[in-house]
Design a protein around this motif. Sequence first.
Motif, PDB file in Angstrom:
ATOM      1  N   ASP A  38       0.706  -1.283  -0.038  1.00 54.38           N
ATOM      2  CA  ASP A  38       0.095  -0.083   0.037  1.00 54.38           C
ATOM      3  C   ASP A  38       1.050   1.174   0.077  1.00 54.38           C
ATOM      4  O   ASP A  38       0.498   2.372  -0.699  1.00 54.38           O
ATOM      5  N   ILE A  39       1.942   1.219   0.682  1.00 60.63           N
ATOM      6  CA  ILE A  39       2.892   2.503   0.765  1.00 60.63           C
ATOM      7  C   ILE A  39       3.474   2.460  -0.578  1.00 60.63           C
ATOM      8  O   ILE A  39       3.628   3.673  -1.203  1.00 60.63           O
ATOM      9  N   LYS A  40       3.939   1.278  -1.114  1.00 56.37           N
ATOM     10  CA  LYS A  40       4.608   1.466  -2.723  1.00 56.37           C
ATOM     11  C   LYS A  40       3.577   2.040  -3.633  1.00 56.37           C
ATOM     12  O   LYS A  40       3.994   2.757  -4.537  1.00 56.37           O
ATOM     13  N   ASN A  41       2.378   1.676  -3.431  1.00 54.73           N
ATOM     14  CA  ASN A  41       1.400   2.127  -4.433  1.00 54.73           C
ATOM     15  C   ASN A  41       0.622   3.596  -4.025  1.00 54.73           C
ATOM     16  O   ASN A  41      -0.125   4.109  -4.825  1.00 54.73           O
ATOM     17  N   ASN A  42       1.217   4.040  -2.980  1.00 54.59           N
ATOM     18  CA  ASN A  42       0.775   5.560  -2.670  1.00 54.59           C
ATOM     19  C   ASN A  42      -0.952   5.600  -2.346  1.00 54.59           C
ATOM     20  O   ASN A  42      -1.535   6.456  -2.676  1.00 54.59           O
ATOM     21  N   ASN A  43      -1.263   4.500  -1.890  1.00 50.84           N
ATOM     22  CA  ASN A  43      -2.671   4.381  -1.482  1.00 50.84           C
ATOM     23  C   ASN A  43      -2.943   4.397  -0.236  1.00 50.84           C
ATOM     24  O   ASN A  43      -2.882   3.504   0.677  1.00 50.84           O
ATOM     25  N   THR A  44      -3.158   5.769   0.323  1.00 50.44           N
ATOM     26  CA  THR A  44      -3.396   5.984   1.632  1.00 50.44           C
ATOM     27  C   THR A  44      -4.746   5.347   2.176  1.00 50.44           C
ATOM     28  O   THR A  44      -4.807   4.896   3.375  1.00 50.44           O
ATOM     29  N   ARG A  45      -5.827   5.150   1.467  1.00 51.07           N
ATOM     30  CA  ARG A  45      -7.072   4.574   1.760  1.00 51.07           C
ATOM     31  C   ARG A  45      -6.878   3.293   2.275  1.00 51.07           C
ATOM     32  O   ARG A  45      -7.413   2.683   3.392  1.00 51.07           O
ATOM     33  N   LYS A  46      -6.184   2.303   1.049  1.00 50.15           N
ATOM     34  CA  LYS A  46      -6.134   0.943   1.714  1.00 50.15           C
ATOM     35  C   LYS A  46      -5.053   0.763   2.694  1.00 50.15           C
ATOM     36  O   LYS A  46      -5.373  -0.085   3.668  1.00 50.15           O
ATOM     37  N   LEU A  47      -4.079   1.693   3.115  1.00 51.03           N
ATOM     38  CA  LEU A  47      -3.061   1.583   3.931  1.00 51.03           C
ATOM     39  C   LEU A  47      -4.154   1.813   5.549  1.00 51.03           C
ATOM     40  O   LEU A  47      -3.932   1.144   6.365  1.00 51.03           O
ATOM     41  N   ARG A  48      -4.780   2.923   5.570  1.00 46.83           N
ATOM     42  CA  ARG A  48      -5.510   2.865   6.688  1.00 46.83           C
ATOM     43  C   ARG A  48      -6.662   2.102   7.018  1.00 46.83           C
ATOM     44  O   ARG A  48      -6.727   1.644   8.066  1.00 46.83           O
ATOM     45  N   ASN A  49      -7.273   1.493   6.123  1.00 45.81           N
ATOM     46  CA  ASN A  49      -8.172   0.434   6.243  1.00 45.81           C
ATOM     47  C   ASN A  49      -7.546  -0.882   6.661  1.00 45.81           C
ATOM     48  O   ASN A  49      -8.061  -1.482   7.375  1.00 45.81           O
ATOM     49  N   ASN A  50      -6.422  -1.048   6.074  1.00 50.85           N
ATOM     50  CA  ASN A  50      -5.539  -2.340   6.687  1.00 50.85           C
ATOM     51  C   ASN A  50      -5.269  -2.391   8.178  1.00 50.85           C
ATOM     52  O   ASN A  50      -5.334  -3.168   8.877  1.00 50.85           O
ATOM     53  N   LEU A  51      -4.606  -0.856   8.413  1.00 51.04           N
ATOM     54  CA  LEU A  51      -4.375  -0.668   9.848  1.00 51.04           C
ATOM     55  C   LEU A  51      -5.684  -0.885  10.904  1.00 51.04           C
ATOM     56  O   LEU A  51      -5.455  -1.388  11.710  1.00 51.04           O
ATOM     57  N   SER A  71      12.997   2.305   6.496  1.00 51.16           N
ATOM     58  CA  SER A  71      12.013   2.838   7.239  1.00 51.16           C
ATOM     59  C   SER A  71      10.830   2.955   6.369  1.00 51.16           C
ATOM     60  O   SER A  71      10.916   3.255   5.120  1.00 51.16           O
ATOM     61  N   VAL A  72       9.460   3.010   6.886  1.00 51.76           N
ATOM     62  CA  VAL A  72       8.466   3.303   6.101  1.00 51.76           C
ATOM     63  C   VAL A  72       8.586   4.476   5.215  1.00 51.76           C
ATOM     64  O   VAL A  72       8.061   4.872   4.069  1.00 51.76           O
ATOM     65  N   TYR A  73       8.956   5.545   6.011  1.00 50.15           N
ATOM     66  CA  TYR A  73       9.115   6.701   5.326  1.00 50.15           C
ATOM     67  C   TYR A  73       9.803   6.854   4.411  1.00 50.15           C
ATOM     68  O   TYR A  73       9.664   7.475   3.257  1.00 50.15           O
ATOM     69  N   ASP A  74      11.043   6.416   4.452  1.00 50.63           N
ATOM     70  CA  ASP A  74      11.992   6.438   3.545  1.00 50.63           C
ATOM     71  C   ASP A  74      11.679   5.385   2.288  1.00 50.63           C
ATOM     72  O   ASP A  74      11.989   5.927   1.135  1.00 50.63           O
ATOM     73  N   PHE A  75      11.081   4.461   2.548  1.00 50.66           N
ATOM     74  CA  PHE A  75      10.507   3.836   1.656  1.00 50.66           C
ATOM     75  C   PHE A  75       9.654   4.318   0.768  1.00 50.66           C
ATOM     76  O   PHE A  75       9.374   4.250  -0.478  1.00 50.66           O
ATOM     77  N   ALA A  76       8.595   5.201   1.507  1.00 54.44           N
ATOM     78  CA  ALA A  76       7.741   5.781   0.568  1.00 54.44           C
ATOM     79  C   ALA A  76       8.144   6.943  -0.271  1.00 54.44           C
ATOM     80  O   ALA A  76       7.517   7.005  -1.342  1.00 54.44           O
ATOM     81  N   LEU A  77       9.372   7.641   0.200  1.00 52.88           N
ATOM     82  CA  LEU A  77       9.966   8.690  -0.530  1.00 52.88           C
ATOM     83  C   LEU A  77      10.550   8.049  -1.768  1.00 52.88           C
ATOM     84  O   LEU A  77      10.892   8.320  -2.682  1.00 52.88           O
ATOM     85  N   THR A  78      11.248   6.789  -1.614  1.00 50.72           N
ATOM     86  CA  THR A  78      12.071   6.218  -2.503  1.00 50.72           C
ATOM     87  C   THR A  78      11.093   5.845  -3.760  1.00 50.72           C
ATOM     88  O   THR A  78      11.468   5.993  -5.038  1.00 50.72           O
ATOM     89  N   HIS A  79       9.905   5.417  -3.521  1.00 52.86           N
ATOM     90  CA  HIS A  79       9.001   5.117  -4.463  1.00 52.86           C
ATOM     91  C   HIS A  79       8.061   6.282  -4.811  1.00 52.86           C
ATOM     92  O   HIS A  79       6.845   6.005  -5.421  1.00 52.86           O
ATOM     93  N   LYS A  83       1.944  11.022  -0.985  1.00 55.25           N
ATOM     94  CA  LYS A  83       0.673  11.221  -0.211  1.00 55.25           C
ATOM     95  C   LYS A  83       0.858  10.200   1.288  1.00 55.25           C
ATOM     96  O   LYS A  83       0.504  10.540   2.227  1.00 55.25           O
ATOM     97  N   VAL A  84       1.311   9.102   0.813  1.00 51.08           N
ATOM     98  CA  VAL A  84       1.593   8.301   2.176  1.00 51.08           C
ATOM     99  C   VAL A  84       2.610   8.894   3.224  1.00 51.08           C
ATOM    100  O   VAL A  84       2.606   8.772   4.037  1.00 51.08           O
ATOM    101  N   ALA A  85       3.750   9.382   2.510  1.00 51.25           N
ATOM    102  CA  ALA A  85       4.910   9.753   3.239  1.00 51.25           C
ATOM    103  C   ALA A  85       4.199  10.956   3.907  1.00 51.25           C
ATOM    104  O   ALA A  85       4.699  11.271   5.123  1.00 51.25           O
ATOM    105  N   LYS A  86       3.393  11.868   3.548  1.00 52.80           N
ATOM    106  CA  LYS A  86       2.689  12.884   4.348  1.00 52.80           C
ATOM    107  C   LYS A  86       1.951  12.411   5.428  1.00 52.80           C
ATOM    108  O   LYS A  86       2.266  12.796   6.672  1.00 52.80           O
TER     109      LYS A  86
END
Length: 104
Positions: A38-51, A71-79, A83-86
């Motif tokens: 979900d982080i790699k796909n920049n999908n905040t909705r799916k990430l929040r629902n999963n959590l 880290s998840v933040y660096d992983f989000a920036l790498t890809h 939106k997920v990084a924010k």
Amino acid sequence: MKKQYIAVISVLLFILPNIVMAFDKAMIEAVSIQACKDIKNNNTRKLRNNLKQNHLKVSVLKEKLVCNGESVYDFALTHNAYKVAKVLRTGSVSIRDIPKTDNK
């Protein structure tokens, strides 16, 4: 008859924790993999629902999860998942001005 019940119960008590522990490890791994996807796909909705479905918080995700050695933040920036990084970057910091008082 009582001895058979005691034997069955003792075997179940010995085996059951191992089954539960294996299920927990598999579940944690599946949730972690889905969160990284979900982080790699920049999908905040799916990430929040999963959590939410797994009773996790973003703060736990930031502290505990590592995706591909980052880290998840660096992983989000790498890809380029900005939106997920924010969402991962935001915190709860507040600034409050307090007036100075004279003690006279």
